[in-house]
Design a protein around this motif. Structure first.
Motif, mmCIF file in Angstrom:
data_model
loop_
_atom_site.group_PDB
_atom_site.id
_atom_site.type_symbol
_atom_site.label_atom_id
_atom_site.label_comp_id
_atom_site.label_asym_id
_atom_site.label_seq_id
_atom_site.Cartn_x
_atom_site.Cartn_y
_atom_site.Cartn_z
ATOM 1 N N PRO A 112 48.108 37.597 29.454
ATOM 2 C CA PRO A 112 49.325 37.560 28.855
ATOM 3 C C PRO A 112 50.228 36.512 29.409
ATOM 4 N N GLU A 113 49.905 35.597 30.306
ATOM 5 C CA GLU A 113 50.592 34.607 31.096
ATOM 6 C C GLU A 113 51.387 33.731 30.028
ATOM 7 N N GLN A 114 50.423 33.114 28.944
ATOM 8 C CA GLN A 114 51.180 32.311 28.038
ATOM 9 C C GLN A 114 51.565 33.014 26.658
ATOM 10 N N VAL A 115 50.515 33.954 26.462
ATOM 11 C CA VAL A 115 50.784 34.711 25.134
ATOM 12 C C VAL A 115 50.570 36.148 25.247
ATOM 13 N N SER A 116 51.420 37.086 24.967
ATOM 14 C CA SER A 116 51.029 38.466 25.295
ATOM 15 C C SER A 116 50.849 39.074 23.792
ATOM 16 N N VAL A 117 49.881 40.005 23.988
ATOM 17 C CA VAL A 117 49.153 40.252 22.290
ATOM 18 C C VAL A 117 49.144 41.744 22.273
ATOM 19 N N ILE A 118 49.645 42.535 21.196
ATOM 20 C CA ILE A 118 49.610 43.883 21.157
ATOM 21 C C ILE A 118 49.305 44.075 19.699
ATOM 22 N N GLY A 119 48.910 45.198 19.128
ATOM 23 C CA GLY A 119 48.706 45.450 17.637
ATOM 24 C C GLY A 119 48.228 46.667 17.216
ATOM 25 N N PHE A 120 48.200 46.998 16.095
ATOM 26 C CA PHE A 120 47.482 48.076 15.467
ATOM 27 C C PHE A 120 46.005 47.787 15.606
ATOM 28 N N ALA A 121 45.635 49.002 16.504
ATOM 29 C CA ALA A 121 44.058 48.598 16.574
ATOM 30 C C ALA A 121 43.637 49.863 17.208
ATOM 31 N N ASN A 122 42.672 50.490 16.315
ATOM 32 C CA ASN A 122 41.998 51.832 16.929
ATOM 33 C C ASN A 122 40.655 51.676 17.471
ATOM 34 N N THR A 123 40.293 50.573 17.641
ATOM 35 C CA THR A 123 38.799 50.168 18.166
ATOM 36 C C THR A 123 38.681 50.523 19.463
ATOM 37 N N GLU A 124 37.506 51.262 19.630
ATOM 38 C CA GLU A 124 37.248 51.832 20.971
ATOM 39 C C GLU A 124 37.029 50.781 22.028
ATOM 40 N N ALA A 125 36.529 49.608 21.589
ATOM 41 C CA ALA A 125 36.459 48.490 22.600
ATOM 42 C C ALA A 125 37.667 47.818 23.032
ATOM 43 N N ALA A 126 38.823 48.065 22.774
ATOM 44 C CA ALA A 126 39.974 47.915 23.320
ATOM 45 C C ALA A 126 40.047 47.636 24.916
ATOM 46 N N GLU A 127 39.502 48.583 25.329
ATOM 47 C CA GLU A 127 39.563 48.948 26.887
ATOM 48 C C GLU A 127 38.602 47.686 27.514
#
Length: 341
Positions: free
Chosen positions: A271-286
């Motif tokens: 996240p140093e240059q760009v932080s990302v968050i979003g609506f995502a139910n994917t189990e792969a997020a972790e």
């Protein structure tokens, strides 16, 4: 284990066939205690109702259609799981179809399901869904709306508090020190309005001016290859225009996860240059690198409630006299490394 009949099940319970049948069909005439007892015994002895006999008696097929934009989408596949679980428990079968965000394909799917004599349909309308056609179809076969519920259709609707979810996500990015925040959303998708509204309210609460150029509309009708290519160019342009750390809010699974991959390919540090968050139910997020901060939607519950409400319509004496309600479920944030301060 051999399958027993309704008469044999009733004998084991010491109840009449009528009482057992009503209990299995969740009749208001039967107490919850008796219903639970009957269901446990039915499960123990592997009892399955005679669907053919039941359909001849009721005129119903005990089948439900489900139309969603994409079967492979993590959120929508979880909606299907919830729908399947609820349908199985009530002795209904599901028929899945996808619209691929195409109104014409959606209409064809509805026609196909009607030809297969389904008792009702759960639908997440496509981005350009034909409301007039939905209303006409609803007159002959009951519809229940899930996820995208901002349609003027008199029926049950189940969705999430998209505005609050987007507000919380934007506030999370602001708390991590980001003031320049992009929103990635699908073009012409109804839920975008509430998510953009939540985003805007968070900006206002923090005295950050709204910039319409930060709302990025992505055409879902293009191929996956073109989507990635065009989104890559958009992000490159935005990054070149701004030297300060940026935040990105994705409004769908596809856009949120794709964004993280594109930034990695561009050599942008998250996240140093760009932080990302979003609506995502994917189990792969972790498991992503970095792990992805997400707004989780209760997709399984949406599918469950959708089936429960549809069966109410199917089994009602006059569905056109029913009082319809809208169920709004809350989202919650799981903060991971993609927004870590």
């Amino acid at each position: 284990m051999s399958i027993i009949t309704l008469k044999e099940l009733a004998a084991k319970l010491g109840l009449s066939v009528s009482t057992v049948s009503k209990a299995l069909n969740n009749s208001f005439e039967i107490s919850d205690e008796t219903k639970n007892r009957v269901r446990k015994m039915a499960q123990k002895y592997n009892y399955k109702p005679n669907i053919l006999a039941k359909s001849l008696k009721t005129g119903r097929s005990n089948s439900i259609g489900v139309i969603i934009p994409y079967l492979g989408n993590p959120f929508q596949s979880q909606v299907l799981e919830g729908a399947h679980q609820a349908a199985y428990e009530r002795n209904y079968k599901l028929i899945f179809m996808q619209s691929r965000e195409n109104a014409k394909l959606e209409q064809e799917s509805l026609k196909t399901l009607n030809q297969q004599n389904v008792d009702g349909v759960i639908i997440t309308p496509s981005a350009n869904s034909n409301l007039k056609y939905l209303k006409q179809f609803h007159q002959i076969c009951p519809l229940v709306l899930v996820d995208r519920i901002d349609f003027d259709l008199p029926t049950f609707k189940i969705g999430v508090n998209s505005e609050k979810g987007a507000y919380d996500a934007t506030q999370h990015l602001i708390n991590s020190g980001r003031k320049n925040i992009l929103v990635l959303c699908g073009m012409n998708i109804g839920i975008n309005q509430k998510r953009i509204s939540g985003y805007n309210k968070a900006l206002m609460a923090n005295f950050i001016p709204f910039d319409k150029e930060n709302i990025i509309q992505v055409d879902y009708g293009q191929s996956r290859e073109d989507l990635i290519k065009n989104l890559t160019q958009i992000l490159k342009d935005k990054l070149n225009q701004n030297s300060e750390p940026m935040g990105i809010l994705g409004t769908t699974d596809t856009l949120t996860v794709s964004c993280l991959g594109i930034l990695s390919n561009l050599g942008i540090k998250v996240p140093e240059q760009v932080s990302v968050i979003g609506f995502a139910n994917t189990e792969a997020a972790e498991s992503l690198n970095p792990s992805l901060s997400t707004i989780i939607q209760p997709a399984f519950e949406i599918g469950q409630i959708g089936v429960e409400k549809l069966i109410q319509l199917i089994e009602s004496k006059d569905r056109f006299k029913m009082d319809f309600d809208t169920t709004i479920l809350d989202t919650f944030i799981v903060a991971r490394n993609s927004t870590k301060v």
